[in-house]
Design an enzyme around this catalytic site. Sequence first.
Site, short mmCIF file in Angstrom:
data_model
loop_
_atom_site.label_atom_id
_atom_site.label_comp_id
_atom_site.label_asym_id
_atom_site.label_seq_id
_atom_site.Cartn_x
_atom_site.Cartn_y
_atom_site.Cartn_z
N LYS A 153 -1.33 -9.24 2.56
CA LYS A 153 -0.47 -8.68 3.35
C LYS A 153 -1.38 -7.53 5.01
CE LYS A 153 3.37 -5.82 3.65
NZ LYS A 153 3.03 -4.76 4.85
N ASP A 208 0.42 -1.11 -0.02
CA ASP A 208 0.11 0.14 -0.39
C ASP A 208 0.67 1.37 0.01
OD1 ASP A 208 0.84 -0.16 2.97
OD2 ASP A 208 -1.24 0.39 3.17
N SER A 209 2.13 1.48 0.12
CA SER A 209 3.21 2.36 -0.48
C SER A 209 2.99 2.61 -1.57
CB SER A 209 4.18 1.72 -0.52
OG SER A 209 4.80 0.66 -0.40
N GLU A 248 9.10 -4.15 10.53
CA GLU A 248 9.17 -3.04 10.35
C GLU A 248 9.93 -2.08 11.43
OE1 GLU A 248 6.50 -1.48 7.29
OE2 GLU A 248 7.95 0.33 7.01
O1 KIV Z 1 3.69 -0.97 1.28
C1 KIV Z 1 4.17 -1.71 1.39
O2 KIV Z 1 5.11 -1.24 0.89
C2 KIV Z 1 5.21 -2.64 3.23
C3 KIV Z 1 6.43 -2.96 2.87
C4 KIV Z 1 7.37 -1.05 3.41
C5 KIV Z 1 7.17 -3.65 3.22
O3 KIV Z 1 4.35 -2.41 3.33
#
Ligand code: KIV
Length: 271
Positions: free
Chosen positions: A120, A51-52, A189
Site C-alpha cells: 500500500k 506504517d502506523s 481515510e
Molecule cells: O498505517 C496505517 O495504519 C494505515 C491505516 C490508518 C489505513 O494506513
Amino acid sequence: MSVHVETKRMTTALIRQKKAAGDKITMLTSYDYTLARLVDQAGVDMFLVGDSASNVVCGNQYTLPITVDEMIFLTKGVVRAAEHALVVIDMPFGSYQISEEQAVANAIRMMKESGADAVKLEGGEEILPAIRHMIQAGVPVCGHLGLTPQSVNQFGGYGLRAKEDAEAAKLLHDAQLLDQAGCFAIVLEKIPAALAEKVTKAVSCPTIGIGAGNKTDGQVLVLHDMLGLNQGFKPKFLRHFANLGEQVQTAVADYVTAVQDGSFPNENECY
Ligand code: KIV
C-alpha cells in the site's frame, strides 16, 4: 513441471469479487505474530501492516521515521500468522517517492523478504507512474487517499480532508486514476461520508474506509485503537470494540500485588 498448491488464503481477486457481490470487506492493522493469529482466526479478510507501527509499536509521534527494514521485520511475523487473511505491507515514507525505479525495487524487495501479498502506498496522480510500474512488475497495489499521514507536515495536522470542492474533485479524479491503473483496492481515510460514497460508486475496485462513513466497500481500523489499548486516542470515527487497556493494567497491578504479598506462585504453581 509446475506444482499448483491450493491455498485457503484470501487473494486480491477474491477481495474484488466481494465488492461485486456486495459483501463488506474487513481489514485491521497488525504488527506481530501473536495478535495477528487471533485476528486471522476471528475471520478478518485483510491485514494491513501499517506504517502506523511507527506510532503504535515504536512510540514515534509520526509515521515518517519507520524504515523499509523495520516494516519487513514486523510483516514477517504477521505473514507467519496469516492462514486466511491477505497481508498488505505499507511502503514507508521515502521508499517510493524518489523515482519509479526506486519505488518498484523497494516494492519487490518488501514482497520478497516479508512474504506480504500486496503493498500500500499513499497518494494519487503524483505517484501514478510508480504504481503503474509496480503493477506491471506483478506487485498488487492498494492505494490510499484522503488523510495520508506521511504528508502530515504538508497538511499541518490530521484533520478531515477534502471538505472543499476542489480537494474533493481531485480526490475523485485520483481514485479513478488509481482504479484505471489496476489498484486492487483504495483506502479512503478521514473524508466526508458523502464523498466516500461517490468515490465508491465511481471506481470498480473496492474502497476501504477509515473515518469515511459506512458506504465504502469495507472498513479498516488500527487494531490497538479498536481494542482500546490506546485510551488517549478517541477520534469521532473510532469505536472501541473492547477495553483491553484497562484489562491489561488491572492484570499487571494484580500480578504486582500477588508477587509482593507472596501469594504468587502458590503451591499448585510450583514444581
Ligand atoms: O498505517 C496505517 O495504519 C494505515 C491505516 C490508518 C489505513 O494506513
